[in-house]
Design a protein around this motif. Structure first.
Motif, PDB file in Angstrom:
ATOM      1  N   VAL A  33     -45.212  85.585  10.669  1.00  0.00           N
ATOM      2  CA  VAL A  33     -45.484  86.960  10.237  1.00  0.00           C
ATOM      3  C   VAL A  33     -45.334  87.941  11.393  1.00  0.00           C
ATOM      4  O   VAL A  33     -44.754  89.026  11.236  1.00  0.00           O
ATOM      5  N   ALA A  34     -45.838  87.594  12.572  1.00  0.00           N
ATOM      6  CA  ALA A  34     -45.730  88.496  13.723  1.00  0.00           C
ATOM      7  C   ALA A  34     -44.271  88.782  14.059  1.00  0.00           C
ATOM      8  O   ALA A  34     -43.885  89.931  14.321  1.00  0.00           O
ATOM      9  N   GLU A  35     -43.432  87.742  14.039  1.00  0.00           N
ATOM     10  CA  GLU A  35     -42.022  87.931  14.363  1.00  0.00           C
ATOM     11  C   GLU A  35     -41.303  88.759  13.304  1.00  0.00           C
ATOM     12  O   GLU A  35     -40.418  89.563  13.609  1.00  0.00           O
ATOM     13  N   SER A  88     -48.868  93.819  16.090  1.00  0.00           N
ATOM     14  CA  SER A  88     -47.479  93.521  15.715  1.00  0.00           C
ATOM     15  C   SER A  88     -46.663  94.797  15.552  1.00  0.00           C
ATOM     16  O   SER A  88     -45.519  94.889  16.016  1.00  0.00           O
ATOM     17  N   PHE A  89     -47.245  95.808  14.893  1.00  0.00           N
ATOM     18  CA  PHE A  89     -46.517  97.065  14.701  1.00  0.00           C
ATOM     19  C   PHE A  89     -46.331  97.804  16.025  1.00  0.00           C
ATOM     20  O   PHE A  89     -45.292  98.439  16.246  1.00  0.00           O
ATOM     21  N   GLN A 125     -32.392  90.275  15.610  1.00  0.00           N
ATOM     22  CA  GLN A 125     -33.778  90.458  15.200  1.00  0.00           C
ATOM     23  C   GLN A 125     -34.099  89.639  13.946  1.00  0.00           C
ATOM     24  O   GLN A 125     -35.225  89.675  13.463  1.00  0.00           O
ATOM     25  N   ALA A 126     -33.124  88.916  13.425  1.00  0.00           N
ATOM     26  CA  ALA A 126     -33.396  87.948  12.368  1.00  0.00           C
ATOM     27  C   ALA A 126     -33.957  86.667  12.958  1.00  0.00           C
ATOM     28  O   ALA A 126     -34.027  85.637  12.278  1.00  0.00           O
ATOM     29  N   LEU A 127     -34.373  86.720  14.220  1.00  0.00           N
ATOM     30  CA  LEU A 127     -34.943  85.565  14.893  1.00  0.00           C
ATOM     31  C   LEU A 127     -36.148  84.955  14.177  1.00  0.00           C
ATOM     32  O   LEU A 127     -36.462  83.778  14.399  1.00  0.00           O
ATOM     33  N   PRO A 128     -36.877  85.690  13.283  1.00  0.00           N
ATOM     34  CA  PRO A 128     -37.956  85.025  12.541  1.00  0.00           C
ATOM     35  C   PRO A 128     -37.483  83.854  11.689  1.00  0.00           C
ATOM     36  O   PRO A 128     -38.285  82.986  11.339  1.00  0.00           O
ATOM     37  N   LEU A 129     -36.189  83.825  11.336  1.00  0.00           N
ATOM     38  CA  LEU A 129     -35.675  82.651  10.618  1.00  0.00           C
ATOM     39  C   LEU A 129     -35.859  81.403  11.466  1.00  0.00           C
ATOM     40  O   LEU A 129     -36.242  80.337  10.970  1.00  0.00           O
ATOM     41  N   VAL A 130     -35.576  81.541  12.766  1.00  0.00           N
ATOM     42  CA  VAL A 130     -35.738  80.409  13.678  1.00  0.00           C
ATOM     43  C   VAL A 130     -37.217  80.176  13.974  1.00  0.00           C
ATOM     44  O   VAL A 130     -37.697  79.032  13.958  1.00  0.00           O
TER      45      VAL A 130
END
Length: 395
Positions: free
Chosen positions: A113-115, A232-233, A344-349
């Motif tokens: 969630v943070a990412e 996070s924000f 910034q799609a790094l939350p997938l990883v």
């Protein structure tokens, strides 16, 4: 000096950066959950993060001949380009604040969630700024629907966190456990055991949640869920500014350089960017050793220097982040920094590592799984759309 000149090469840089930038947060989060003070981890991480930038500058920045329009790294260090240098250093400062804040956000809202929140905030504001700074070289009809996907993902991420927090509360309540009862700490050996063995309790159970809370260095039970969301924000706001600052440093859209002075090459800008990031991280984390924030443990410089438990992993995380940022900037210089924000799609990883290493969302409710799947779908759509919007920078 080596330059990425083809769109395919730029996309390859972005994909590799995506993997690196999505992996290093999982390593730092793992160390915090194993009880290592976050100040110790970040000090180690920031050292190798700087070394990665120096290595990139002295290798890729020195390949080939130097020209007046495109000087090599060492040649440019003596040139009168301080306005661009200051933009690069400003980018390093906000990146440091963002990374440091995110390290604490992981403890409160979880890695996934943070990412998602920080990455989405970065794209919504940062990509829009980069689009105009890059002279609109990216296709707006493709780019901004991708930004919209990230915006939707922010809302879904907040819903995932709220739903998962309710699930965890129900698990603890069913076992008659009050979060205020979970006090003390376990030996500093780590959630996975001193030899990396699997934990004795099952992922997702109330016992597992208690075990994590006892071992981790930042205690979060009983704290407001809004704390983690606010951090996070804030981090996302910092992240949204670092690529536009880097963009200004390398392309001088505001015409701050004197006539005849070449633009900063990406490697020189990255070097100064990393220097400022390192200095601020050093100052803040040494301060936090003696004046800790957000329930992190108090420490000292002597304790940090003697703490070798997990140091190798922290140093490795710094290398991943350093090379990931360098690849992102190399790709952005060729295809546009707005498209490079697709990393910034790094939350997938990060979500993959969060589920695999930390058992996030194990034994959660159906509602949480639906929200999680929707969130990840939005990210998959967003990264594809942003990459499809790639343009080609003209001299």
């Amino acid at each position: 000096m080596y330059l990425v000149e083809r769109k395919g090469g730029a996309i390859a840089c972005m994909l590799l950066a995506l993997f690196f930038l999505g992996t290093w947060p999982a390593i730092l989060n793992l160390l915090e959950r194993r009880g290592r003070p976050p100040q110790h981890t970040y000090l180690d991480y920031t050292i190798t993060n700087l070394l990665a930038a120096v290595f990139i500058a002295l290798t890729f920045g020195q390949i080939g001949s130097s020209t007046p329009e495109m000087p090599n790294f060492l040649t440019q260090l003596s040139q009168e380009n301080w306005p661009s240098v200051l933009f690069a250093m400003a980018g390093g400062l906000v990146l440091c604040l963002g990374n440091l804040s995110t390290q604490y956000a992981w403890a409160f809202v979880g890695l996934s969630v943070a990412e998602v929140i920080t990455a989405s905030s970065t794209v919504v504001l940062g990509t829009t700024l980069n689009y105009f700074l890059d002279g609109k070289i990216n296709r707006a009809e493709i780019l901004f629907p991708g930004v919209g996907c990230f915006l939707i993902a922010v809302c879904l991420a907040s819903a995932v966190h709220s739903s998962n927090a309710a699930d965890n509360k129900s698990k603890l309540k069913a076992q008659g456990i009050d979060t205020g009862m979970v006090k003390g700490t376990l030996p500093y050996k780590g959630l996975l055991g001193s030899k990396g063995t699997a934990p004795k309790v099952k992922f997702g159970t109330a016992e597992f949640l208690m075990e994590v809370e006892k071992r981790r260095s930042i205690k979060v039970f009983g704290k407001s869920t809004l704390t983690g969301l606010a951090i996070s924000f804030f981090a996302g706001g910092c992240f949204s500014l670092f690529t536009p600052a880097f963009n200004l440093a390398t392309n001088d859209q505001w015409k701050t350089l004197k006539e005849g002075v070449p633009h900063l090459v990406v490697y020189t800008a990255f070097f100064y960017f990393s220097i400022s990031c390192f200095v601020l991280a050093l100052i803040l984390n040494i301060t936090f050793l003696y004046r800790p924030v957000l329930n992190s443990p108090k420490s000292s410089l002597r304790a940090y220097l003697s703490d070798w438990n997990g140091r190798g992993w922290a140093l490795f995380a710094g290398l991943l982040c350093g090379f990931g940022n360098g690849l992102q900037f190399m790709g952005g210089q060729a295809a546009g920094y707005a498209a490079a924000d697709s990393v910034q799609a790094l939350p997938l990883v990060s979500t993959f590592w969060g589920i695999l290493l930390f058992g996030e969302y194990r034994k959660s409710s159906r509602r949480t799984y639906i929200l999680l799947g929707s969130m990840l779908f939005m990210f998959i759509a967003a990264v594809g759309v942003l990459m499809a919007s790639s343009g080609h920078r003209k001299d």
